[in-house]
Write an enzyme that holds these catalytic residues in place. Structure first.
Site, PDB file in Angstrom:
ATOM      1  N   ASP A   1       0.871  -1.175   0.000  1.00  0.00           N
ATOM      2  CA  ASP A   1       0.000   0.000   0.000  1.00  0.00           C
ATOM      3  C   ASP A   1       0.906   1.223   0.000  1.00  0.00           C
ATOM      4  OD1 ASP A   1      -2.205   1.919   0.774  1.00  0.00           O
ATOM      5  OD2 ASP A   1      -3.318   0.039   0.930  1.00  0.00           O
TER       6      ASP A   1
ATOM      7  N   HIS B   1      -3.305   3.871  -3.419  1.00  0.00           N
ATOM      8  CA  HIS B   1      -2.720   2.930  -2.456  1.00  0.00           C
ATOM      9  C   HIS B   1      -1.374   2.390  -2.933  1.00  0.00           C
ATOM     10  CE1 HIS B   1      -6.082   3.057   0.296  1.00  0.00           C
ATOM     11  NE2 HIS B   1      -6.907   2.987  -0.743  1.00  0.00           N
TER      12      HIS B   1
ATOM     13  N   GLU C   1     -10.438   3.872  -4.093  1.00  0.00           N
ATOM     14  CA  GLU C   1     -10.118   5.160  -3.472  1.00  0.00           C
ATOM     15  C   GLU C   1      -9.094   5.996  -4.239  1.00  0.00           C
ATOM     16  OE1 GLU C   1     -11.285   4.281   1.118  1.00  0.00           O
ATOM     17  OE2 GLU C   1      -9.237   3.773   0.591  1.00  0.00           O
TER      18      GLU C   1
END
Lengths: 632, 632
Positions: free
Chosen positions: A268, A322, A392
């Site tokens: 990440d 990420h 995201e």
């Protein structure tokens, strides 16, 4: 479901000599357990009826109710004998399948070795050193003269857990007329069905402190197979590193529950612990320290460790968001940056949590490196399912960047929210092709999994994520209208709705104060009652839901444990026993509620403890010893 | 507060030879830490300024800000040197206090032995086997030629932690002119002050991976002492048994935080694990199993283990409610029952949680047994503070009982709520006298602690619980009007308001579904900001609060971890690091909020991990490595 689809392979014959139940003298406590009205009750020994035998709680649980101590509950027929038979674990003799391949034989050897250690673990004095705490075989001890033989027949050569691999089995126990042996027959089509049968068999055996031996049911028939093909957990090793030994313990726990998928969110923005042999710069720059790296050897060994335990490791390489730390080196001057916004401030403008980082879809060098990383991952991990992340994305990270603006300008486009969505779609398409290009096993079709996102949305999914290529993992709430949309548009789905299955919720905030974002904590009852099929109602009709299930669109579910507030020290208590609740939902899809499962999950958790796991405690031990009395 | 009250005892001289900081070659990572603007920042080594040294994060934390890595923060002067000096732990030489008693010398020996192991634990390769992973002394290694000498002077002979024992100290580090030795002087009045100084000293030392040695500050002056006298935790071993080895680990953790009280809620209705040598029936009937009993030897050893670590064990024998299993044997027929409602159903009519149980205040035999149990407890545990429980009496358990009705009738009273309160008061008075009668150390005045309850209420406290005899522990919310009432009526108090300090809150319910009764989970920030003095405002004026504090009425506080959903497997993660937050509140009573403490508590938690504890994780490691960047 639940019935053996092709039960032609006789996997195992398990026979053991038996002696009648011994009623021993008191062992210190004035109390013992006995089964009354399908409930294990704790009674004074002096008040046992003439027809009642004092039992250890563990033995009482084996068959006191219709499901005994089985977890998850079988989906087919369950018949449990009412008598117990005693044996010692050293008298188990195993004969491997003569007709199976060398590889399957070796795997079955491993499975039986694991099974053998469970038997030792049931003894409260076992020290986890391989030394049996049971009595040695001695003349005059009837129990010691008994033996247990496991004969394995032929098995299909299915090497890996694959989606919809046949995990079903039929398990039968029968004692002979002299009541001094029992035969166990395991019928299954694959190694994975056979392994499941061994797990179930281990749940028909318990330690009995009245005789200092193991007891097994004298007879049983169990026909079983899973409702959902994908039953997993997400482990995140980027927010905090988790050592390989801890991951092995998690896999152990999955295997106790017939869970079959470990979704490894390996990297990440926070850190990059996966050693890429083609791009060692990733860990050099991105690992938290040189002690917090997964070597190729460790990852490879872990895949095999999981396979033996019926678990597939699904690797995730989350992108384009990420991704941050680890990407800050190269390329050469003037060729831009592979990732943008790495650790950029103020973080809330450029990402959902610190630190920020997002791949640069306009940077050619990034794609080259990405392809190498994909190859290194696919060389080690499963080639059937590969998680591409995709959640995201914060377009504002790309919005102000000159490289991206220039890239779009060359295409005659302005730098707007909608062109950035297009750019994201372009990234995803290129990344998907890189995965396909770098897959090791060309015969298999890599299926990419993606999180629900702005791209996997009602507005954009059909355009950018062809349903033939992608499985969508749903992490939003049960009410999200995207769920029926995805089903209606032929997507395959995995359920991880955070309002029931996010296991990291409910602790103190790590950004700001109060409690963390998805509070409250999801109790095992909530986890248990989250049914993917029910979530689709009423948006879909019962007929539509049934058709989607039969069409393989509802693969199953997965409970994520995001690791912002997790490391190896408290990992197991946050996973277990709640993963057991998930397991029964996905294996059995029960139509009863949590209450009907309560005493069984408490007993199942106790078995996890016997096997050395560190699950959280659900109740006072008094509730365990006094079944059904801690009602609400 | 915080200044040494009588600093005439020179406790220790600690000297060690020093070498200048070594700037080593890169150790693999392109990054190192350095201190800029009072913050430890992670920077590329190539971007370090000429005046900056690459540091390990642990070394950087030692003095980068005004409080370094100290936890809890000292209450007096803190001056930290800006240079580091290297040494190996094997070169510590300890000379005990020549003038101290044999007993104090032995205890100081123990404290230094513990301190020595901390130094080994700081090395990431330490295996907890006593074998040092540091380089052996070899010629040519300048670090290896240095030695550390601890000289201990005379110490007052204070054997036990007592309320208001002087725990303060002054710690000074100074390097000599040649910069090849440092002297550490510890000035304290008691063993406990000296032990606190050693803990603080250990927080001025860290492992440095750049040199594979320990580094210590070249100079420091710390003057320190606690704001509150009572700083504790409650551990409950009745709902679930907790092995002695786990209790030792909890005591270790308390000692890292200068917490000084372990309130041991040893028995309850659920089980009776304390072996009473006078009344062995209690564990025979009441223990969960013969493996779940605390022997006299174990309990005695634990008291000593705690004492060496500056911790007093305050035993609680909760009564008359919270007593059940274990009391079901005897007396002889016709003499009634010692306890009523044991495991009685429906439980909600007779108690607050299953199983029910309440002592029978009309039964003479009960008092005889109770006196014996008190004696056995007081023979082992502290005689200065003894917790008598007294919470959650359910009068309905007594209301219908014939023995009680008869007893009241003989006194000419009816069986009403008010006469039952009187009866409770009578029980408490008799029980208090039994404690007094059976105390071992007659010279000390046993101070009884009682929970807030219907008896310790505005209506009844003054009548039944004389303020001279009782300390009241407050477990209700911060808004409870009984709090200012108790202060105004001269009671001593201990704060444990559940809305901030109950550490068992926020998990799934164990009765019914949803989350447990005192949800949500109390994050460390909430724990940190719960100030007993502030809670008294505005009900009391600042002058009244100050007077109550100076009058010794606000003894301190305690965080309970009730064990319905706790056992040794997840105990430490539920206690730590939140107990660190409690510790700083009670030792330092800071006037800054949690935010000012965040990076220090994260470093303190890291030190707990180095020492082998299993605290929960507060944040991603990225936030630890990148101080101040995970802001809200």
């Amino acid at each position: 479901m639940g019935n053996l689809r092709n039960p032609w392979v006789l996997l195992g014959i398990l026979s053991l000599s038996l002696i009648p139940n011994l009623v021993q003298a008191e062992v210190g406590s004035p109390y013992a357990h006995t089964c009354r009205n399908k409930t294990c009750v704790k009674v004074e020994r002096t008040k046992l009826r003439a027809d009642e035998t004092p039992l250890s709680l563990d033995v009482c649980k084996l068959n006191c109710n219709a499901l005994g101590a089985l977890w998850p509950k079988p989906t087919g027929k369950v018949e449990l004998g009412q008598e117990f038979l005693s044996f010692y674990p050293q008298n188990v003799i195993f004969r491997n399948a003569s007709a199976a391949s060398v590889e399957v034989k070796a795997t079955l050897d491993e499975a039986v070795k694991i099974f053998r250690e469970y038997l030792l673990m049931y003894h409260p004095d076992y020290k986890r050193d391989g030394v049996s705490p049971f009595p040695e075989n001695k003349e005059g001890d009837n129990i010691a003269q008994n033996s247990l033989v496991i004969d394995i027949g032929t098995v299909w050569d299915v090497k890996n857990v694959v989606l919809n691999v046949d995990e079903s089995y039929v398990l039968s126990l029968e004692s002979n007329n002299q009541r001094n042996s029992v035969s166990t027959s395991i019928v299954a089509n694959t190694y994975f069905g056979a392994r499941n049968a061994l797990e179930t068999l281990s749940q028909l055996i318990a330690y009995d402190d009245e005789t200092n031996s193991l007891k097994i049911l004298d007879r049983a028939t169990i026909s079983d197979g899973p409702v959902f093909a994908y039953r997993g957990v997400l482990i995140d090793t980027s927010r905090n590193f988790i050592p390989v030994e801890s991951l092995k313990r998690v896999i152990d726990g999955l295997s106790y529950n017939k869970l079959n998928m470990l979704h490894w969110h390996i990297t990440d923005t926070h850190s990059f612990p996966f050693y890429s042999k083609s791009v060692p710069e990733m860990t050099k720059y991105g690992a938290y320290s040189s002690r917090k790296i997964y070597s190729v050897e460790e990852a490879t060994e872990l895949v095999e460790y999981a396979r033996v335990r019926g678990v597939k490791i699904v690797a995730e390489f989350d992108a384009p968001a990420h991704a941050g730390n680890g990407w800050e080196w190269g390329p050469a001057a003037g060729k831009g940056e592979m990732a943008l916004c790495i650790n950029k401030e103020p973080w809330s403008s450029y990402c959902v949590e610190p630190p920020c980082g997002q791949l640069n879809p306009a940077n050619e060098n990034m794609y080259q490196v990405l392809g190498k990383i994909y190859k290194d991952l696919l060389d080690i991990f499963d080639n059937e399912l590969f998680h591409m992340g995709g959640d995201e994305v914060k377009l504002d990270c790309w919005l102000e960047n000159a490289e991206i603006t220039d890239y779009l300008k060359k295409k005659g486009k302005n730098n707007t929210q909608e062109t950035l969505i297009e750019l994201w779609g372009e990234f995803q398409s290129k990344a998907y092709n890189l995965v396909k290009d770098n897959q090791q096993v060309k015969a298999n079709n890599v299926t990419a999994i993606m999180w629900t996102s702005e791209l996997a949305s009602i507005e954009h999914a059909v355009q950018y994520l062809p349903a033939n290529n992608y499985v969508v993992q749903i992490w939003t709430t049960a009410q999200d209208p995207v769920i029926p949309f995805l089903i209606k548009n032929n997507y395959k789905t995995i359920f991880s709705n955070y309002d029931a299955w996010y296991l990291d919720c409910g602790f103190g905030a790590w950004i700001g104060e109060g409690n963390n974002w998805c509070s409250p904590y999801k109790g095992w009852q909530k986890v248990y009652e989250n049914s993917p099929l029910q979530l689709l109602s009423p948006a879909l009709t019962p007929e539509e839901i049934d058709a989607a299930y039969k069409n393989g669109q509802i693969l199953g579910g997965e409970a994520p444990l995001w690791a912002e507030q997790v490391d190896e020290l408290t990992l197991e208590g946050k996973l277990f026993p709640r993963l057991s609740a998930l397991a029964e939902r996905l294996w059995s899809n029960p139509d009863t509620n949590w209450y009907a499962a309560e005493s069984r999950i408490v007993q199942s958790r106790h078995r996890h403890v016997q096997r050395g796991l560190r699950p959280d405690r659900l109740q006072p031990e008094w509730c365990h010893q006094n079944e059904e009395l801690c009602y609400g």
